[in-house]
Design a protein around this motif. Structure first.
Motif, short mmCIF file in Angstrom:
data_model
loop_
_atom_site.label_atom_id
_atom_site.label_comp_id
_atom_site.label_asym_id
_atom_site.label_seq_id
_atom_site.Cartn_x
_atom_site.Cartn_y
_atom_site.Cartn_z
N ARG A 16 -22.61 20.60 39.34
CA ARG A 16 -22.45 19.16 39.06
C ARG A 16 -21.29 18.88 38.13
NH1 ARG A 16 -28.63 17.02 38.13
NH2 ARG A 16 -29.22 16.99 40.32
N GLN A 17 -21.06 19.82 37.23
CA GLN A 17 -20.03 19.57 36.22
C GLN A 17 -18.90 20.60 36.32
OE1 GLN A 17 -21.80 18.99 32.34
NE2 GLN A 17 -23.60 18.07 33.26
N GLY A 18 -18.65 21.06 37.53
CA GLY A 18 -17.53 21.99 37.74
C GLY A 18 -16.38 21.22 38.34
N GLY A 19 -15.53 21.94 39.04
CA GLY A 19 -14.44 21.30 39.79
C GLY A 19 -13.70 20.26 38.98
N LYS A 20 -13.74 19.03 39.47
CA LYS A 20 -12.96 17.97 38.85
C LYS A 20 -13.74 17.16 37.82
CE LYS A 20 -9.88 17.12 42.76
NZ LYS A 20 -9.48 16.12 43.75
N PHE A 21 -14.93 17.63 37.45
CA PHE A 21 -15.78 16.82 36.57
C PHE A 21 -15.04 16.35 35.31
CE2 PHE A 21 -18.45 16.82 32.74
CZ PHE A 21 -19.29 15.76 33.04
N ARG A 22 -14.42 17.27 34.62
CA ARG A 22 -13.77 16.94 33.35
C ARG A 22 -12.62 15.94 33.57
NH1 ARG A 22 -15.11 16.25 28.41
NH2 ARG A 22 -16.60 17.91 28.83
N ALA A 23 -11.85 16.19 34.65
CA ALA A 23 -10.72 15.30 34.95
C ALA A 23 -11.24 13.90 35.30
CB ALA A 23 -9.91 15.87 36.11
N TYR A 24 -12.33 13.85 36.06
CA TYR A 24 -12.92 12.54 36.41
C TYR A 24 -13.41 11.81 35.15
CZ TYR A 24 -13.03 13.32 41.51
OH TYR A 24 -12.70 13.51 42.82
N LEU A 25 -14.05 12.56 34.25
CA LEU A 25 -14.58 11.93 33.04
C LEU A 25 -13.43 11.35 32.20
CD1 LEU A 25 -17.00 11.26 31.27
CD2 LEU A 25 -16.90 13.57 30.31
N ASP A 26 -12.37 12.12 32.04
CA ASP A 26 -11.20 11.62 31.30
C ASP A 26 -10.63 10.39 31.98
OD1 ASP A 26 -11.49 13.69 29.56
OD2 ASP A 26 -9.87 14.93 30.38
N GLU A 27 -10.54 10.48 33.30
CA GLU A 27 -9.97 9.35 34.07
C GLU A 27 -10.83 8.09 33.92
OE1 GLU A 27 -8.87 10.16 38.30
OE2 GLU A 27 -10.23 8.49 38.67
N LEU A 28 -12.15 8.27 34.01
CA LEU A 28 -13.05 7.11 33.92
C LEU A 28 -13.02 6.49 32.52
CD1 LEU A 28 -16.01 8.49 36.02
CD2 LEU A 28 -14.80 6.36 36.49
N GLU A 29 -12.88 7.34 31.51
CA GLU A 29 -12.83 6.80 30.15
C GLU A 29 -11.50 6.07 29.93
OE1 GLU A 29 -14.18 10.04 27.60
OE2 GLU A 29 -16.24 9.34 27.87
N HIS A 30 -10.54 6.35 30.78
CA HIS A 30 -9.28 5.61 30.72
C HIS A 30 -9.34 4.33 31.58
CE1 HIS A 30 -5.09 4.55 30.77
NE2 HIS A 30 -5.00 4.77 32.08
N THR A 31 -9.86 4.44 32.80
CA THR A 31 -9.82 3.29 33.71
C THR A 31 -10.64 2.10 33.18
OG1 THR A 31 -11.53 4.37 35.05
CG2 THR A 31 -9.28 4.50 35.86
N GLU A 32 -11.69 2.39 32.40
CA GLU A 32 -12.49 1.26 31.89
C GLU A 32 -11.74 0.46 30.82
OE1 GLU A 32 -16.13 2.19 29.93
OE2 GLU A 32 -15.23 3.73 28.69
N THR A 33 -10.62 1.02 30.34
CA THR A 33 -9.84 0.28 29.34
C THR A 33 -8.64 -0.44 29.99
OG1 THR A 33 -8.35 2.15 28.89
CG2 THR A 33 -10.37 2.03 27.59
N LEU A 39 -6.35 -2.15 37.21
CA LEU A 39 -7.53 -1.58 37.86
C LEU A 39 -7.56 -1.96 39.34
CD1 LEU A 39 -10.16 -0.01 37.47
CD2 LEU A 39 -11.25 -2.15 36.80
N GLN A 40 -7.25 -3.22 39.62
CA GLN A 40 -7.25 -3.68 41.02
C GLN A 40 -6.22 -2.92 41.85
OE1 GLN A 40 -6.76 -7.86 40.28
NE2 GLN A 40 -8.96 -8.28 40.48
N ARG A 41 -5.06 -2.69 41.24
CA ARG A 41 -4.00 -1.96 41.96
C ARG A 41 -4.47 -0.53 42.28
NH1 ARG A 41 1.43 -3.33 39.04
NH2 ARG A 41 0.86 -1.53 37.78
N LEU A 42 -5.12 0.09 41.31
CA LEU A 42 -5.64 1.45 41.51
C LEU A 42 -6.70 1.47 42.61
CD1 LEU A 42 -5.86 4.42 40.42
CD2 LEU A 42 -7.67 3.58 38.93
N GLN A 43 -7.62 0.50 42.57
CA GLN A 43 -8.69 0.47 43.56
C GLN A 43 -8.14 0.17 44.96
OE1 GLN A 43 -10.65 2.14 41.93
NE2 GLN A 43 -12.57 1.03 42.12
N ASN A 44 -7.11 -0.68 45.04
CA ASN A 44 -6.49 -0.96 46.35
C ASN A 44 -5.90 0.33 46.93
OD1 ASN A 44 -7.15 -3.60 46.03
ND2 ASN A 44 -5.09 -4.31 45.52
N ARG A 45 -5.24 1.11 46.06
CA ARG A 45 -4.66 2.38 46.52
C ARG A 45 -5.74 3.33 47.02
NH1 ARG A 45 -1.32 2.73 42.01
NH2 ARG A 45 -2.60 4.33 41.05
N ARG A 46 -6.82 3.39 46.28
CA ARG A 46 -7.92 4.28 46.68
C ARG A 46 -8.58 3.79 47.98
NH1 ARG A 46 -10.65 4.81 40.71
NH2 ARG A 46 -9.58 6.71 40.07
N LEU A 47 -8.69 2.49 48.11
CA LEU A 47 -9.30 1.93 49.31
C LEU A 47 -8.44 2.26 50.54
CD1 LEU A 47 -11.43 0.17 50.71
CD2 LEU A 47 -10.05 -1.84 50.12
#
Ligand SMILES: [Zn+2]
Length: 446
Positions: A16-33, A39-47
């Motif tokens: 559960r906490q292998g692979g990209k876990f740490r990178a995702y956590l860092d990313e999420l703690e950034h995206t919420e700010t 944020l919309q631009r990022l989500q459009n790219r992901r979509l």
């Protein structure tokens, strides 16, 4: 057996906490700010990345886009998604194989089964990155709430010890998470002192629980005159009613932080430090779909991270009431006033006096069930009102009864009743357990 269990705990944590876990956590703690436009631009790219993948590799979407004469580039933003139909659980069940990406390696994927709020079974596949991402999103919420890996006790609806077991221990220790996992199926007044004593012995700082089970634990502490303080309580999976919230906070002298998610993982909602609920906008694309009630909207979600079995515009059948005022916490995530779709705290009471609020284990894996409601009119008896697809066999029924006995009590009297429909409660909410057998009030002794 203990070393085998402990090894499994470490492997599970690594998974559960292998692979990209740490990178995702860092990313999420950034995206919420982030500012809203970023944020919309990022989500459009992901979509766009997800839609390209769906059309190129997932037969169901390839055919859907073809039938609608749409190209992947027609979907640029969440608003463009409205050109696609909503997807429901029944459609997923009927098209299960065709929703799996053809280019995907099944290595490290996980099959998740659910019966959801309506007691209608379904299964979904998640890939390794999606599992890491989900855990990172939950960890962000826990860290915001003040838990950086403290000793914890969990009462999350798990079976932990065999249901027929009558003597402690009804718990086990997970060394990988510094966690005391307690059975939710043995919580009765008879066993209450054993639960209290084990918690006093282990001295956890944090409680992870379903609200109804946390409240039951609180009643045990009060009944035995034992005072205990947690640093924080984290709740999820059920409606957190105001009286339960107040009871938990007063009993355990701490703040409760609530979270909403679902097995399909197409939407998540978390409370901020001011207690307001916010849609986690960097978790998925979440649409608020109008319901029959003017103030209430259904959560409709689109995956951005699960590439093995992506769901676009998936109907959760969970509802929220919208809060148009901004939150003083400063978050750009949309606030919601209330999550109204989750099952409540009403339990089924077993002949032994245990309170069962979790019914997902019972209906999971039963074929041909569309909806299930548990109705208790007399103590020790339960009626299962079921809506079926017409192919529900005597074997399915026998399996359903068997599961009910296994996950409630072997002494329970069980009746299965086929019905055409299950009436919805206020706001169109599905009520999974109805109990008119003389329920105890919150705060009273069990
Ligand atoms: Zn807030």
């Amino acid at each position: 057996m203990k070393p085998v269990f402990e090894l499994k705990c470490w492997v599970k944590k690594l998974y559960r906490q292998g692979g990209k876990f740490r990178a995702y956590l860092d990313e999420l703690e950034h995206t919420e700010t982030m500012a809203l436009y970023e944020l919309q631009r990022l989500q459009n790219r992901r979509l766009r990345r997800m839609v390209d993948h769906c059309v190129a590799n997932v037969p169901y979407y390839r055919d859907l886009f073809h039938a609608l004469k749409l190209r992947p580039e027609d979907i640029q933003t969440p608003d463009d998604l409205q050109q696609l139909p909503l997807l429901d659980k029944q459609t997923v069940n009927q098209n299960f194989e065709r929703l799996i990406a053809r280019n995907h390696q099944n290595w490290l994927c996980q099959i998740a089964k659910t019966s959801g709020t309506t007691g209608s079974p379904a299964k979904f596949i998640r890939d390794f990155n999606a599992i890491n991402f989900e855990n990172a999103a939950i960890w962000r919420q826990w860290r915001k709430g003040g838990d950086f890996g403290k000793k914890r006790v969990t009462l999350r609806g798990g079976i932990i010890a065999p249901v027929a077991q009558t003597e402690p221990p009804f718990w086990r220790h997970n060394p990988a998470n510094r966690e005391l996992q307690m059975s939710s199926f043995h919580l009765s007044m008879k066993n209450s002192r054993a639960y209290v004593d084990e918690i006093l012995r282990f001295q956890p700082k944090v409680l992870y629980c379903l609200p109804s089970l946390g409240a039951l634990l609180g009643r045990f502490f009060r009944h035995h005159g034992v005072s205990y303080q947690f640093d924080r309580i984290f709740t999820s999976s059920e409606s957190l009613e105001p009286d339960t919230l107040a009871f938990l906070e007063e009993t355990f002298q701490t703040r409760v932080v609530d979270w909403y998610g679902q097995t399909e993982r197409v939407a998540a909602i978390g409370q901020c430090h001011l207690g307001r609920y916010h849609i986690q906008e960097d978790y998925a694309i979440v649409e608020l779909w109008p319901s029959n009630d003017a103030d209430t909207y259904e959560l409709v979600g689109t995956h951005l991270h699960n590439f093995v079995m992506p769901l676009l515009r998936y109907r959760t059948h969970d509802f929220v009431t919208v809060d148009l005022s901004s939150c003083a916490c400063g978050s750009v995530f949309r606030p919601v006033r209330e999550i109204v779709g989750r099952s409540g705290k009403t339990p089924i009471i077993t002949p032994e006096g245990c309170h069962i609020t979790i019914t997902a284990h019972i209906t999971c894996g039963i074929n041909n069930l569309l909806e299930t409601q548990f109705q208790q009119e007399k103590p020790g008896e339960v009626i299962l009102n079921v809506v079926t697809n017409g192919q529900f066999s005597e074997w399915d029924k026998a399996q359903l009864i068997q599961n009910t006995l296994q996950y409630t009590s072997p002494l329970m009297r069980v009746e299965v009743r086929k019905v055409d429909e299950i009436p919805r409660g206020p706001n169109g909410k599905f009520i999974s357990i109805v109990n008119s057998a003389g329920m105890e009030r919150q705060g009273s002794v069990v």
